[in-house]
Structures are given as C-alpha cells and as structure tokens.
Design an enzyme around this catalytic site. Structure first.
Site, PDB file in Angstrom:
ATOM      1  N   GLU A  83       0.829  -1.226   0.000  1.00  0.00           N
ATOM      2  CA  GLU A  83       0.000   0.000   0.000  1.00  0.00           C
ATOM      3  C   GLU A  83       0.856   1.266   0.000  1.00  0.00           C
ATOM      4  O   GLU A  83       0.415   2.330   0.445  1.00  0.00           O
ATOM      5  CB  GLU A  83      -0.960   0.007   1.201  1.00  0.00           C
ATOM      6  CG  GLU A  83      -2.038  -1.046   1.174  1.00  0.00           C
ATOM      7  CD  GLU A  83      -3.007  -0.941   0.007  1.00  0.00           C
ATOM      8  OE1 GLU A  83      -2.889  -0.010  -0.816  1.00  0.00           O
ATOM      9  OE2 GLU A  83      -3.880  -1.819  -0.088  1.00  0.00           O
ATOM     10  N   HIS A 102      -2.574   2.053   8.541  1.00  0.00           N
ATOM     11  CA  HIS A 102      -3.670   1.388   7.826  1.00  0.00           C
ATOM     12  C   HIS A 102      -4.003   0.078   8.533  1.00  0.00           C
ATOM     13  O   HIS A 102      -3.114  -0.744   8.750  1.00  0.00           O
ATOM     14  CB  HIS A 102      -3.262   1.134   6.374  1.00  0.00           C
ATOM     15  CG  HIS A 102      -4.150   0.168   5.655  1.00  0.00           C
ATOM     16  ND1 HIS A 102      -5.519   0.273   5.671  1.00  0.00           N
ATOM     17  CD2 HIS A 102      -3.869  -0.933   4.923  1.00  0.00           C
ATOM     18  CE1 HIS A 102      -6.036  -0.721   4.963  1.00  0.00           C
ATOM     19  NE2 HIS A 102      -5.060  -1.466   4.510  1.00  0.00           N
ATOM     20  N   HIS A 104      -7.022  -3.257   9.403  1.00  0.00           N
ATOM     21  CA  HIS A 104      -8.160  -4.063   8.949  1.00  0.00           C
ATOM     22  C   HIS A 104      -9.023  -4.374  10.166  1.00  0.00           C
ATOM     23  O   HIS A 104      -9.457  -5.509  10.348  1.00  0.00           O
ATOM     24  CB  HIS A 104      -7.670  -5.368   8.316  1.00  0.00           C
ATOM     25  CG  HIS A 104      -6.922  -5.187   7.025  1.00  0.00           C
ATOM     26  ND1 HIS A 104      -6.263  -6.222   6.402  1.00  0.00           N
ATOM     27  CD2 HIS A 104      -6.739  -4.102   6.246  1.00  0.00           C
ATOM     28  CE1 HIS A 104      -5.701  -5.778   5.284  1.00  0.00           C
ATOM     29  NE2 HIS A 104      -5.964  -4.488   5.167  1.00  0.00           N
ATOM     30  N   HIS A 165     -12.590  -3.026   2.567  1.00  0.00           N
ATOM     31  CA  HIS A 165     -11.171  -3.230   2.855  1.00  0.00           C
ATOM     32  C   HIS A 165     -10.827  -2.978   4.331  1.00  0.00           C
ATOM     33  O   HIS A 165     -10.550  -3.926   5.067  1.00  0.00           O
ATOM     34  CB  HIS A 165     -10.358  -2.327   1.910  1.00  0.00           C
ATOM     35  CG  HIS A 165      -8.884  -2.548   1.970  1.00  0.00           C
ATOM     36  ND1 HIS A 165      -8.045  -2.296   0.921  1.00  0.00           N
ATOM     37  CD2 HIS A 165      -8.072  -2.976   2.980  1.00  0.00           C
ATOM     38  CE1 HIS A 165      -6.804  -2.577   1.255  1.00  0.00           C
ATOM     39  NE2 HIS A 165      -6.803  -2.999   2.508  1.00  0.00           N
TER      40      HIS A 165
END
Ligand SMILES: [Zn+2]
Length: 224
Positions: A83, A102, A104, A165
């Site tokens: 990413e 980032h 999840h 996502h």
C-alpha cells in the site's frame, strides 16, 4: 563493508507501531501497514514504511525500507508495503500529516463492507478525527485508484474507511496516527451497536461545530 543503516530510531518506532497494531487486534498476521514521514534538513521528504508480507515480530528496525515520494527505496533490502501508493498519496496531499496507519480492524471493516461511514455521533470522534468518517470509493489493494479515492474521502480529517477493505488513521506523529486508527475502530463499534437499538441520535450541529473547533485548535497549536 555495507553502508551504515540510516534513520534507525524512526525505523524502530515504525516497527514498534506495527507490533502494536497486532497486539491491539487492529490487524491479523502480516496485514496492515505503518509509515512515518522523514523530514530531511535539506532535500525532499522521505518515508519509512513497513515491508510487505512479513510478520512484524520477525523483523528488526533496519528491515523497514526508507523510500522517497517517487516510490524508490533509498535504504533497506525488503520491498515496501503493497500500500505504498496510499501512504505517498496522503503525504503529498496533506503537508500536516507525519504518520499513516492502515488497519483491517473488525468493526471499521464491517462498515467498509456495508459502504457505511460513521456519522458524527461522539464528541471525541469529531475532536480527534475532525468529524464523521467518510467511506472512500472502492479501489483494489495497492492501486492508484485506492490511493486517490482514500485521499478524496479523507479530505482534511484524520480518518477514512476504505470500501470493502479497512481503515486509515493519520496524525502529525505515529502516536497520533495510532490513536486515530484506534478511535475509528471504537467509533465504528459504538455506531454499529447503537444501530442495533434502532435509535441513533447524531450530535447537534452546535456540538459538532464546538468539537470541530477543538480539532482545529489542536492542529493549529501543533503547527505553532
Ligand atoms: Zn489493507
């Protein structure tokens, strides 16, 4: 003899933050990624980012690649996170951002699947993240589309949900970006729980404005 690794303190802090993501349950296994902007005394900004497809507890600080804003690795052996484009796009669009996390995380991912943002329901959400959290339009993992859509939906807030996502938290510091990622997850969980009661009351326009002023003021004082 190999050249001496640079930015070792910053690389160890990024690794530490990535380990915290796993500890806090915001990612599983090798997922998620963390970066920090590196300001050079002279020359363009660089960033240190977690490498792709590695368990964080198997890594040392020098395993964190140092990359320029054109995606070239300037120090390190491992390939940067898949990413990388997302991180670079945010640093290019937001001069105030010094770190990107980032995740999840489960509840934010549930909202991501439902394409539901988090409206302004908690004062701390507005005061720390800048307002309700938008959902970026879908883009495949690692794509320019994902990076551009995330920047568009982030605007000048400190958090965004990525459709189907996960989520992204940003901050001036790594600590700030981690706090943002944790708060997105908390607000997502609270909002989903509240929805099950069938009665979600949003903050009033005045309360949002007051909390948003706290957000703006803390940004200004951090810049001073
Ligand atoms: Zn991801």
């Amino acid at each position: 003899m190999a050249a001496k690794a640079t930015w070792l303190i910053e690389r160890s802090l990024v690794l530490e933050a990535a380990l915290k993501l796993v500890e806090k349950g915001l990612v599983l296994g090798k997922a998620g990624n963390v970066s920090q902007r590196l300001k050079q005394p002279s020359g363009p900004d660089l960033l240190v980012i977690t490498p792709t497809s590695r368990y964080y507890d198997s890594l040392a600080p020098e395993d964190m690649p140092v990359v320029d804003l054109d995606s070239r690795v300037v120090d390190g052996v491992l390939a940067p996170s898949s990413e990388l484009k997302l991180h670079i796009a945010i640093y290019k669009a937001r001069e105030d951002v010094g770190a990107v996390v980032h995740t999840h995380s489960i509840h934010a991912s549930a909202l991501a699947v439902a394409h539901l943002g988090i409206p302004a329901v908690l004062e701390e959400e507005v005061a720390l993240l800048g307002g309700g959290i938008n959902v970026a339009e879908y883009g495949a993992s690692g794509s320019d589309e994902l990076a551009n859509n995330a920047v568009d939906a982030l605007r000048d807030n400190d958090g965004v949900i990525l459709a189907n996502h996960g989520a992204v938290g940003v901050g001036r510091t790594l600590r700030g970006a981690l706090d943002a990622a944790e708060l997105i997850e908390k607000a997502a969980e609270v909002y989903l729980l509240a929805r099950t009661t069938g009665s979600v009351k949003l903050l009033s326009v005045q309360s949002v404005a007051a909390a948003r002023e706290v957000f703006r003021h803390s940004k200004r004082s951090r810049e001073a």
